[in-house]
Enzyme design. Sequence first.
Site, mmCIF file in Angstrom:
data_model
loop_
_atom_site.group_PDB
_atom_site.id
_atom_site.type_symbol
_atom_site.label_atom_id
_atom_site.label_comp_id
_atom_site.label_asym_id
_atom_site.label_seq_id
_atom_site.Cartn_x
_atom_site.Cartn_y
_atom_site.Cartn_z
ATOM 1 N N GLY A 170 0.810 -1.215 0.000
ATOM 2 C CA GLY A 170 0.000 0.000 0.000
ATOM 3 C C GLY A 170 0.840 1.260 0.000
ATOM 4 N N HIS A 171 0.205 2.356 -0.392
ATOM 5 C CA HIS A 171 0.927 3.621 -0.580
ATOM 6 C C HIS A 171 1.518 4.144 0.727
ATOM 7 C CE1 HIS A 171 -3.139 6.005 -0.109
ATOM 8 N NE2 HIS A 171 -2.942 5.143 0.855
ATOM 9 N N GLY A 172 2.723 4.657 0.602
ATOM 10 C CA GLY A 172 3.400 5.243 1.744
ATOM 11 C C GLY A 172 4.019 4.245 2.706
#
Length: 344
Positions: A235-237
Amino acid sequence: MKLSRIAEILKCELKGDGDTEITGVAGIDEAEANQLTFVANPKYIPKIKVTRAGAIILGADAPAATIPTLVAPDPYVTFAKAIEIFYQPPKPLPGIHPTATVSPGVALGDNASIGANVVIGEGSRLGKNCVLYPNVTLYPFVEIGDDFVAHSNSVVREHSKIGHRVILQNGAVIGADGFGFAPQPNGPYYKIIQSGVVVLEDDVEIGANTCVDRATVGETRIGRGTKLDNLVQIGHGSRLGEDTAMAAQAGVAGSTRVGNRVFLAGQVGAAGHLTIGDGVVAIAQTGIARSVEPGKIISGSPEMDFNLWKKNYLLMLNFPDLVQTVKHLKKEVEELKKKLAERE
């Protein structure tokens, strides 16, 4: 190749006939008289006596074999190196295929191999010895180090940064938009622009159809030497440390922090905004809902200490019998109450 030469290449102690001819490698069940095999897992030790292999790689503490033996500190790694003696994957010739599209301002390092229908976006920079197999797409302004290999149909999105000796298996997607949508009262979700980047450090390998999403702001980072299996979602980040491994269908939600030398087995899922400490091992299908201290072995959903999970699992197996016992005891208690009431 004579076994003595193989022992020399692999830096192993040779026990037995060094003139044994070896033409390949195989697993212990399939190996024939001209092949080299190995045993690293203790459960396969009984097969040492019955293998048809011409020679075997064993650890120093393994029982002696009746066939020629290479003694190695780590039989598994040594066998992996032995495979390389007998097989090297085909490597395409350097050059740019006439159907490839290389945009203006692209900097290609020496000895690059660019396959059919490859697209390289403007402003991208690639190091030396890069191999892009057919139908690979690099969006604009990608930065890639030396010895990069991207297999067919993999995609690297804009502004992604990739280190040296990185491998993308077929269909991997690096830098797709993260799952960012802001709910609006009585209205549709508002798409949040994902303005961040993905960074893959040196010696990372990304499995087939695995996705590493770009950050909303900042970066999604995969640490040096980390390996992601097929069908993994990052997932992002999120940030993964060094020498971490995730098996197929595992995933971490956004802004997860994963330490060094962590192993997440198949179908492990981690909620977002938590930290998984160094050296953690999560057994298959573990659901991680909270941060995990370094060195823990966990299992279950929600996650718990592996030893506690084993106890709970055994109790669960006995639960039907336990229910019947409770029903029987309840019946006996009711009968005793009835008898006591009659005496009064």
